[in-house]
Scaffold this active site. Structure first.
Site, short mmCIF file in Angstrom:
data_model
loop_
_atom_site.label_atom_id
_atom_site.label_comp_id
_atom_site.label_asym_id
_atom_site.label_seq_id
_atom_site.Cartn_x
_atom_site.Cartn_y
_atom_site.Cartn_z
N ALA A 65 0.85 -1.19 0.00
CA ALA A 65 0.00 0.00 0.00
C ALA A 65 0.88 1.24 0.00
CB ALA A 65 -0.89 -0.01 1.24
N GLY A 104 0.89 -5.07 1.11
CA GLY A 104 -0.20 -5.15 0.14
C GLY A 104 0.26 -5.77 -1.18
N GLU A 107 -0.05 -9.35 -0.52
CA GLU A 107 -1.50 -9.63 -0.40
C GLU A 107 -2.14 -9.70 -1.78
OE1 GLU A 107 -2.02 -6.38 2.50
OE2 GLU A 107 -3.12 -7.83 3.71
N GLU A 127 3.99 -5.11 7.61
CA GLU A 127 3.12 -4.07 8.14
C GLU A 127 3.32 -3.81 9.62
OE1 GLU A 127 2.20 -6.33 5.96
OE2 GLU A 127 0.70 -5.55 4.55
#
Ligand code: 3HC
Length: 691
Positions: A65, A104, A107, A127
């Site tokens: 992210a 992310g 992910e 994270e």
């Protein structure tokens, strides 16, 4: 597609290849997410497309992210919604991973039906290091593919893993040759299509999570094992709870739980602090008047003067990086001792399996011991690490000026002294700089690079880059007594002492500082360093608590007693002798006895540090407030979840810090006098973050 589109699309037969192209790390910001949605929609709807390969352009698949978007209103499709979309495509989707797939990024790969990677790739869910958790299904999908035990290590540990071990865990389906990732992934996709393999969605698997249902105690065992390491942090517990939920709840409910936990963490202070640290670390490399493309001086050989604890530790940094070191001492026995310490250190690392036995010899082989300063003649950088005596340092630098080759960098590891005065002993002050390592120098990450008045820009660039090369975080500071770290530490030490004389027990001061999250309090720290640094029976006059402790041979941990008593395993217990000495000294000095609450202890120890940090900024001795934070986190163990002293002060609010400093100033005088910068920022409703 226009040129600005962060996703480029190409075709390999019936397979569509989507390539993310966004900035240096393919951070999944709103523009990239929207472009991915559009590209997946288009490819899914096109009957001529049989499968989709998703890959990253540039250096990596994706670093996750976009951290800079956190805390701002979201625009465009959310990452979890995008991943839902990818996972529900009715054609095989294959992630082709090179470089990094982190957070992310991983992910996203977990939402694909298959994952192919280069052996050199790294995957992970870091994270937790940002004070959050994988919030796009990572805590629910990873345990379903590798099992909860491994998922705990990966998610709570946060460290990236290589593609090979990841493949062994089942996280990667296939490894590609280093020069043919996309072709390999396309061939893999074609095979999946040809073999009519079903679309495996990780969300549908529950074989691996059975382990968590059958042995629910594994989570508490993990908590216990890691309690010390995780002390004070909020995110790790939330990560564990999410993995537990993955084993207990249906996928959608687990996902909702993850979302809720993510929301709490991302809006909290710890995460803000840890994100601040992420960017702050990267800022330190930026020096306004030293352009990034400044060519550094080549460093092929390093000289270290002094084979004591500091010199030896400093030398190891370079040996570890494969750079030959000549180490100089004045006496053979000191030189032998220094070498033996380095060897023992490497051998112990090898015993723990963290160094190959043959590497011990390789590293020792790069080290040339000598008693002859002249041997430094061919070094590109010489670091002086003798004890803190200006006379001796000046003498060494005037000799170095004669010996060192032209263009060699002459550095001092002084922790307090004036680099300009040292530089003035040479005819080449532009080549002189401070390189202040922190003890143990082969372990601590901080390097204060001290810029003298005349230090050349390329010398600064060299020291900063070399610091990074040997694994340090280099922070540029200016010349002043104690530079940034020790100058602020002196404030805390003075106030801890004052509290002690007022009758607050040293162990209570230490407890408050440790509960705050620092690894040890001021008195435990002195015991560790040794009370007799700079003390001698002849010159010190039985006046201070330290004098009296030293006279009793209570010189710290090394003599089995200091402020505390120590047992054979160095476990500390409060000491009656110390209490009596404190009472005697404070009686003699007529210090009024007064209790202090834990809150007062904390304020009186830490607010003067913040105030000193503000003065350092005013004087231009640090480039930015966040550099001061990085110094304290990496040199002194300031808890990363509090973001460093300056960030912490911002979270309290500068008006409050100012008001308390003024109150203490009224009681104790100008040691608490607020700096002009603090006054101004508080008046303007600003923080150090606004500078
Ligand atoms: N978001 C925004 N910017 C990022 C970023 C990210 N995820 N990752 C890196 N950057 C920026 C850096 O700040 C830096 O910017 P600068 O050039 O302006 O200073 C630039 O990208 C290059 O980064 P590095 O200097 O760190 O490059 P390296 O090659 O040394 O390292 C890396 C690459 C290992 C990927 C490292 O950048 C890294 O660790 N990035 C963060 C990875 C991470 O924590 N991902 C999780 C994000 S949170 C998330 O995904 C939440 C999700 O679960 C919902």
């Amino acid at each position: 597609m226009t040129q600005d589109n962060p996703v480029s699309v190409s075709r390999e037969g019936a397979v569509v290849v989507l390539t993310m192209r966004s900035g240096p790390v393919n951070a999944l910001g709103s523009a990239l997410r929207e472009a991915l949605r559009a590209a997946f929609d288009e490819a899914a709807a096109d009957p001529a497309v049989s499968a989709i390969v998703l890959t990253g352009g540039g250096r990596m698949f994706s670093a996750g992210a976009d951290i800079s978007e956190f805390g701002k209103p979201q625009s465009g499709i959310s990452l979890p919604a995008l991943l839902d979309r990818i996972e529900s495509v009715q054609k095989p989707v294959v992630a082709a991973i090179h470089g990094n797939a982190l957070g992310g990024g991983l992910e996203t790969a977990l939402a694909c039906h298959y994952r192919v990677a280069l052996p050199s790739a790294k995957v992970g869910l870091p994270e937790v290091k940002l004070g959050i958790l994988p919030g796009a299904g990572g805590t629910q999908r990873l345990p379903r593919i590798v099992g909860p035990r491994k998922a705990l290590d990966v998610i709570v540990g946060g460290a990236p893993i290589g593609a090979k071990p990841a493949a062994e865990m089942g996280l990667i389906d296939d490894l590609a040759p280093e020069d043919g990732l996309v072709a390999h992934a396309v061939a893999f996709a074609e095979r999946v299509v040809a073999e009519k393999r079903p679309l495996t969605r990780i969300r549908d698997r529950d074989d691996r999570i059975a382990e968590g249902r059958d042995d629910p105690g594994l989570f508490d065992a993990f908590r216990k094992e890691n309690a010390r390491k995780l002390r004070g942090f909020e995110a790790p517990e939330a990560c564990i709870a999410c993995i537990e939920a993955a084993c207990r709840l249906p996928f959608e409910q687990g996902l909702a739980f993850e979302r809720e936990q993510f929301g709490k963490l991302v809006s909290g202070t710890q995460s803000a602090a840890q994100r601040h640290v992420f960017f702050a670390e990267r800022q330190t490399a930026k020096i306004p008047d030293v352009p990034e493309d400044t060519a550094p001086r080549p460093i092929h050989k390093v000289g270290v003067i002094g084979a004591g604890t500091m010199g030896g530790g400093i030398a190891m940094n370079f040996l570890n990086a494969g750079i030959p070191v000549t180490i100089v001492e004045t006496r053979q026995d000191a030189l032998d001792r220094g070498l033996k310490t380095i060897r023992t250190n490497y051998e112990n690392t090898a015993k723990k399996g963290r160094l190959k036995p043959e590497d011990v010899e390789t590293r020792m082989g790069l080290l040339t011991p000598t008693l002859d300063l002249e041997a430094l003649r061919d070094c590109d950088l010489v670091i002086e690490a003798v004890f803190e005596d200006m006379g001796i340092k000046k003498e060494i630098f005037s000799k170095l000026d004669r010996i060192a080759k032209p263009g060699a960098i002459l550095a001092s590891n002084t922790s307090y002294l004036d680099i300009d005065a040292i530089a003035a002993m040479t005819g080449r002050p532009g080549d002189v700089i401070g390189m202040h390592f922190f003890s143990p120098a082969n372990v601590m990450r901080l390097l204060e690079v001290v810029r003298g008045e005349k230090t050349e820009k390329d010398v600064i660039a060299t020291a900063m880059q070399l610091g990074r090369k040997v694994g340090k975080i280099a922070v540029l500071v200016g010349v002043c007594h104690g530079f940034v770290g020790n100058r602020m530490l002196a404030q805390r030490q003075r106030e801890a002492n004052r509290l002690m004389l007022e009758g607050v027990k040293p162990w209570d001061v230490d407890r408050v500082i440790q509960d705050f999250g620092l690894p040890m309090g001021p008195f435990a720290m002195i015991d560790l360093a040794g009370l007799d640094i700079g003390w001698s029976r002849e010159t010190n006059k039985s006046e201070t608590v330290r004098d009296l402790l030293c006279e009793l041979d209570r010189r710290g941990q090394k003599t089995g007693a200091g402020f505390y008593d120590y047992d054979a395993s160095r476990k500390a217990t409060p000491s009656k002798v110390t209490e009596e000495i404190i009472a005697k000294v404070s009686g003699r000095q007529g210090v009024a006895q007064k209790p202090a609450s834990d809150g007062e202890i904390l304020e009186r120890c830490l607010y003067p540090m913040v105030n000193e940090g503000a003065k350092i900024l005013e004087e231009g001795k640090a480039i930015r407030a966040s550099d001061i934070d990085i110094v304290w986190i990496n040199g002194y163990g300031w808890p990363v979840y509090r973001g460093g002293p300056m960030f912490w002060a911002d979270t309290i609010g500068l008006p409050k810090v100012l008001e308390r400093l003024r109150a203490y100033q009224a009681e104790y005088g100008d040691d608490f006098k607020p700096s002009a910068l603090l006054e101004r920022l508080a008046a303007e409703g600003k923080g150090f973050r606004d500078l």
